[in-house]
Design an enzyme around this catalytic site. Structure first.
Site, PDB file in Angstrom:
ATOM      1  N   ASP A 198       7.702  -0.873  -2.601  1.00  0.00           N
ATOM      2  CA  ASP A 198       6.546  -0.168  -3.673  1.00  0.00           C
ATOM      3  C   ASP A 198       6.851  -0.526  -5.444  1.00  0.00           C
ATOM      4  O   ASP A 198       5.164  -0.861  -5.985  1.00  0.00           O
ATOM      5  CB  ASP A 198       6.581   1.267  -3.296  1.00  0.00           C
ATOM      6  CG  ASP A 198       5.775   1.614  -1.880  1.00  0.00           C
ATOM      7  OD1 ASP A 198       5.893   1.766  -1.258  1.00  0.00           O
ATOM      8  OD2 ASP A 198       6.160   2.688  -2.031  1.00  0.00           O
ATOM      9  N   LYS A 241       1.282   7.097  -6.466  1.00  0.00           N
ATOM     10  CA  LYS A 241       1.330   6.386  -6.224  1.00  0.00           C
ATOM     11  C   LYS A 241       0.837   7.378  -5.011  1.00  0.00           C
ATOM     12  O   LYS A 241       1.790   7.844  -4.479  1.00  0.00           O
ATOM     13  CB  LYS A 241       1.251   5.679  -6.124  1.00  0.00           C
ATOM     14  CG  LYS A 241       2.292   5.161  -5.171  1.00  0.00           C
ATOM     15  CD  LYS A 241       2.314   4.853  -3.729  1.00  0.00           C
ATOM     16  CE  LYS A 241       3.484   4.706  -3.000  1.00  0.00           C
ATOM     17  NZ  LYS A 241       3.832   5.898  -1.235  1.00  0.00           N
TER      18      LYS A 241
END
Length: 298
Positions: free
Chosen positions: A138, A13
């Protein structure tokens, strides 16, 4: 538990927006607003039946498997659902560590997704987000779609947005460079850098206006990381000076940086040029999905 094996794609990401604030929650965590998008660079995670839980990485890691986020995710799933996590997890690592790209988090999410599938658990079970949050801030992102906005400690889903176009991205990280996230937050507390408000980029994403969103890319923790590690600042300056970069910033707390590019050719050219500079680099693109089950292993 079935006797099936699963192969999963666990993507990295980038943070289109990261806003760290000085106030903290009841856990002592900083308030963090994080707008993340997945990219095509990915680890491959294989989950296969085994007599007992084991986790191995390719290339091999230099720390005990019990400290691996994938192992911790399997244990947390087993404890919550009262099952035995009798699987062998093999992680083919392509996402560099200590990069801010979410490699350990996406690997943990892949194990959660795999066990959910193998144990017949509803993917909508809210307990999965709680388990993911217990592994790392995350991890919940990789259970949902991309892009998405997280609040709280950066671990509570606030909004999901329309799919972004397959926008070219180049990732660049100086070799042997890492930033301690704990130390970055400590330095932030000493000299806080104000965060831009996320409303404008959130509105652009809600409207599906990718161009406007890219113009608002922001990361106030990245400023601290670049101060701590001058080689990050060198990469940022270099990327910003290149033709065809639309937006440039640090991935999470670093040490990788990214540039959104105008064309696939630009991203490929910059990746090659960065490698010539002696840096690790990868040309990739934004993708709409996070962890995905590819297929049962034959």
């Amino acid at each position: 538990m079935t006797d099936r094996s699963l192969i999963l794609t666990a993507p990295a990401k980038i943070n289109l927006y990261l806003g760290v604030h000085t106030e903290r929650d009841a856990r002592g965590y900083h308030r963090v607003d994080s707008l993340m998008a997945a990219v095509g660079l990915a680890d491959t995670v294989t989950v296969a039946p085994a007599p007992a839980l084991t986790v191995q990485t390719i290339p091999a890691s230099d720390f005990p498997m019990q400290k691996n986020t994938a192992y911790r995710a399997a244990i947390a799933m087993a404890e919550h659902y009262g099952r035995d996590a009798n699987v062998c997890v093999t992680i083919e690592k392509r996402i560099p560590l200590c990069a801010g790209l979410g490699g350990p988090s996406t690997d943990a999410a892949a194990v959660i997704v795999a066990l959910t599938e193998l144990w017949g658990i509803d993917r909508a079970d809210p307990a999965l987000d709680d388990i993911a949050r217990g592994i790392g801030a995350d991890v919940p992102f990789f259970l949902h779609s991309s892009p998405a906005f997280y609040v709280g400690g950066g671990d509570v889903l606030a909004a999901e947005y329309p799919v972004l176009p397959a926008t070219p991205v180049v990732l660049v990280k100086p070799h042997e460079t890492s930033v301690s996230t704990v130390e970055a937050y400590r330095r932030f507390d000493e000299s806080p850098v104000p965060a831009d408000k996320p409303g404008a980029i959130a509105s652009a994403l809600r409207a599906g206006d990718a161009e406007a969103a890219y113009a608002l890319v922001h990361n106030n923790l990245g400023v601290i990381s670049a101060q701590m590690e001058p080689r990050i600042q060198t990469v940022l300056d270099w990327l910003r000076a290149q033709e065809g970069t639309v937006a440039v910033d640090v991935c999470g707390s670093g040490a990788c940086s990214f540039a959104i590019c105008d064309t696939v050719a630009t991203a490929a050219h910059l990746a090659g040029a960065a490698q010539q500079n002696g840096w690790w680099a990868c040309a990739t693109e934004l993708i709409p999905n996070t962890v995905q089950i590819d297929a049962p292993k034959k």
